[in-house]
Scaffold this active site. Structure first.
Site, PDB file in Angstrom:
ATOM      1  N   ARG A  65      -5.864  -5.865   4.524  1.00  0.00           N
ATOM      2  CA  ARG A  65      -5.020  -6.482   5.637  1.00  0.00           C
ATOM      3  C   ARG A  65      -5.738  -5.910   6.926  1.00  0.00           C
ATOM      4  NH1 ARG A  65       0.447  -3.705   3.471  1.00  0.00           N
ATOM      5  NH2 ARG A  65      -0.860  -3.695   1.719  1.00  0.00           N
ATOM      6  N   LYS A  83      -7.916   6.367  -4.521  1.00  0.00           N
ATOM      7  CA  LYS A  83      -7.335   5.869  -5.572  1.00  0.00           C
ATOM      8  C   LYS A  83      -7.598   6.871  -6.783  1.00  0.00           C
ATOM      9  CE  LYS A  83      -8.100   0.902  -4.807  1.00  0.00           C
ATOM     10  NZ  LYS A  83      -6.691   0.607  -4.763  1.00  0.00           N
TER      11      LYS A  83
HETATM   12  N1  BES Z   1      -7.727  -3.768  -3.492  1.00  0.00           N
HETATM   13  C1  BES Z   1      -6.383  -3.252  -3.440  1.00  0.00           C
HETATM   14  C2  BES Z   1      -5.533  -4.193  -4.438  1.00  0.00           C
HETATM   15  C3  BES Z   1      -5.877  -4.396  -5.770  1.00  0.00           C
HETATM   16  C4  BES Z   1      -5.215  -3.474  -6.822  1.00  0.00           C
HETATM   17  C5  BES Z   1      -6.748  -5.122  -6.372  1.00  0.00           C
HETATM   18  C6  BES Z   1      -5.767  -3.825  -7.897  1.00  0.00           C
HETATM   19  C7  BES Z   1      -6.977  -5.609  -7.503  1.00  0.00           C
HETATM   20  C8  BES Z   1      -6.320  -4.870  -8.343  1.00  0.00           C
HETATM   21  C9  BES Z   1      -5.995  -2.974  -2.116  1.00  0.00           C
HETATM   22  O1  BES Z   1      -6.889  -2.554  -1.200  1.00  0.00           O
HETATM   23  C10 BES Z   1      -4.918  -1.612  -2.104  1.00  0.00           C
HETATM   24  O2  BES Z   1      -5.433  -0.823  -2.729  1.00  0.00           O
HETATM   25  N2  BES Z   1      -3.860  -1.961  -2.257  1.00  0.00           N
HETATM   26  C11 BES Z   1      -2.851  -1.116  -2.079  1.00  0.00           C
HETATM   27  C12 BES Z   1      -1.663  -1.378  -1.063  1.00  0.00           C
HETATM   28  C13 BES Z   1      -0.697  -0.108  -0.872  1.00  0.00           C
HETATM   29  C14 BES Z   1      -1.377   1.054  -0.509  1.00  0.00           C
HETATM   30  C15 BES Z   1       0.420  -0.521   0.203  1.00  0.00           C
HETATM   31  C16 BES Z   1      -1.845  -1.123  -3.682  1.00  0.00           C
HETATM   32  O3  BES Z   1      -1.696  -2.401  -3.831  1.00  0.00           O
HETATM   33  O4  BES Z   1      -1.639  -0.249  -4.227  1.00  0.00           O
HETATM   34 ZN    ZN Z   2      -7.182  -0.618  -1.174  1.00  0.00          ZN
END
Ligand code: BES
Ligand code: ZN
Ligand code: ZN
Length: 504
Positions: free
Chosen positions: A354, A280
């Site tokens: 997921r 990230k």
């Molecule tokens: N934990 C994150 C989602 C999230 C983002 C929660 C911001 C709270 C605040 C999740 O694991 C994630 O990173 N999801 C990605 C999925 C994508 C790579 C398809 C996302 O939402 O960017």
């Molecule tokens: Zn994630």
């Protein structure tokens, strides 16, 4: 904070602050204020007439009593007009009140039970939401401050003051229930506030172990070896980059008959989500210590079921891990063999929630559940779709979804449904495996839920995406800045509604 219920008169109640909740746009003073006003030679009539206090939602005025009544001060808090009154307004008013009480460094306060139309809520429900507001509004996380000026200056007690002719038993039961609900949410906030170097997967197990000491709760923990034997490729795959071993928690509360099918909750418990190899960006990455909110809420819910002595069987399932990059970490393109037997091509290691939930949902089938609800900070897309005031709801069963909607409305933690049409599966197709773990540009919350759907068993299922609500950028009346714990009261209220609200 000690919660008490007493019957008595506002004028003769000794407390640091006496809180009176007041309606806007009323022709006459409320019943309780009228009595106080007489003792105070019309001080409140003058205050309302001057326009300084109108009773608008969350408006406050603090008046010193100088010995004229037994309370040291009176705090007026507005709740808006009578016809627009909701339980949520009452929660907020109490959150506002408790913050003001703390500002003046008072140790005790009492709140006069307001005169609420039955259509809004009976006395027990009113007591419940007032206590929720007080406990949640008072929340602070100071564990790591070595010289917090406010250390030790906590509010000691909150008393609900009922009139002599009211139903004290109902009010007491409601207040007790509110305390369990409020403390459940604070427990979640604590777990999510702790930094990820403290709140590791093994520490989450330790928290579950503490909960297992409560009545009728049993704990089972699967270790890495067990996961390997079972073939939990999702959880194992996500944990590969971390030095912390993954954990799989099964916390069972048996309050119902042995033959009664359990209600199963599955909570995403990523103690830190760095994104893994698909790292990230660093901005706001610290917030990913709260990527375990779903799991913490499931723990809190099982604990609350026991504390409320609910006549239900409830199981909490938590796949727990960190999501880290590392030499052994899962890489984009890797294929995982999931517990259900299906294969997944990992195209983005940041879509890890997921993967671990898929194994949790597959495991849930073994418990022959009445229904399964999973709860997860799953997608950033949910924030884009719903903003900060709604939890995403998707699922396969209309009556389960309706029950969650009802519980959410009652708890002031509202859900909003998104479609779960199979048409979207197009976006999850992989060239090399049964599916891939990302769904491309559009409908990120939908494709994530549709991914989960591939792993459910033959049971009614609903999914709650709490990425939109788990973290607040600002302090609100009873919602803390940072981890909010939103979703906890929704889950517990869902259980309470199953028992027709009857608390033993
Ligand atoms: N934990 C994150 C989602 C999230 C983002 C929660 C911001 C709270 C605040 C999740 O694991 C994630 O990173 N999801 C990605 C999925 C994508 C790579 C398809 C996302 O939402 O960017
Ligand atoms: Zn994630
Ligand atoms: Zn995540």
């Amino acid at each position: 904070m000690n919660i008490q219920v007493k019957s008595g008169e506002p004028t003769t109640t000794a407390t640091d602050v006496l809180v009176c909740l007041d309606f806007e746009k009323e022709k006459t003073l409320g019943k309780h204020i009228k009595a106080l006003d007489r003792t105070l030679d019309g001080q409140f009539t003058a205050l309302f007439k001057s326009g300084e206090f109108q009773g608008k939602p969350n408006q406050t005025t603090l008046v010193h009593m100088n010995g004229k009544v037994s309370a040291k001060r009176i705090l007026l808090v507005g709740v808006g007009s009578r016809e627009d009154l909701t339980l949520e307004r009452l929660r907020q008013a109490m959150g506002t009140a408790v913050k003001r009480v703390r500002q003046v460094k008072a140790k005790t306060f009492a709140c006069v039970m307001p005169d609420v139309p039955k259509s809004v809520g009976h006395a027990g429900t009113v007591a419940q939401v007032l206590v929720e507001g007080a406990i949640l509004g008072d929340y602070r996380f100071t564990e790591y401050r070595t010289n917090d000026a406010e250390n030790g200056k906590t509010i000691q007690s909150c008393t609900l003051l009922a009139s002599k002719d009211s139903d004290l038993t109902e009010i007491k039961a409601g207040a007790q229930c509110g305390q369990v609900l409020g403390e459940a949410t604070c427990f979640v906030r604590d777990l999510c506030n702790h930094p990820a170097n403290v709140m590791t997967p093994s520490r989450v197990v330790a928290e579950a172990r503490k909960i297992a000491r409560e009545s009728k709760i049993r704990l089972k923990v699967l270790e890495k070896r067990d996961m390997e034997k079972l073939g939990m490729g999702g959880l194992l795959g996500v944990s590969r980059g971390s030095i912390e071993p993954p954990q799989f928690i099964i916390l069972t509360y048996s309050g119902g008959r042995p033959t009664q099918k359990p209600i199963v909750f599955v909570g995403k418990t990523v103690t830190f989500d760095s994104g893994g190899i698909s790292l990230k960006p660093s901005e706001n990455m610290e917030q990913m210590k709260a990527d375990m909110t779903g799991g913490a809420e499931v723990l809190a819910t099982v604990r609350a079921a026991s504390r409320l002595k609910l006549p239900l069987n409830v199981v909490g399932i938590l796949p727990v891990t960190e999501n880290m990059p590392g030499g052994r970490a899962t890489k984009p393109g890797d294929i995982l063999n999931m517990l259900s037997g299906k294969t997944v091509e990992v195209q983005n290691t940041d879509a890890e929630g997921r993967l671990i939930l898929a194994d949790g949902l597959a495991y849930a089938s073994r418990l022959k559940p009445a229904c399964v609800i999973d709860i997860a900070t799953l997608t950033g897309a949910c924030i884009v779709a719903l903003g900060q005031f709604a939890i995403g709801l998707l699922g396969t069963d209309d009556s389960l979804k309706n029950d969650l909607r009802k519980a959410g409305d009652g708890a002031g933690e509202r859900v909003w449904e998104l479609p779960l049409w199979d048409d979207y599966f197009e976006q999850l197709k992989s060239d090399v495996a049964d599916m891939r773990n990302i769904g491309g540009r559009g409908g990120g919350t939908i494709t994530a839920a549709l991914f989960l759907k591939q792993f459910i068993g033959d049971y009614p299922w609903a999914h709650l995406d709490i990425a939109s609500t788990d973290w607040s950028a600002s302090e609100r009346a009873y919602i803390s800045k940072g981890p909010t714990g939103i979703g906890t009261r929704l889950l517990i209220q869902f259980l309470l509604n199953k028992t027709n609200g009857s608390v033993r």
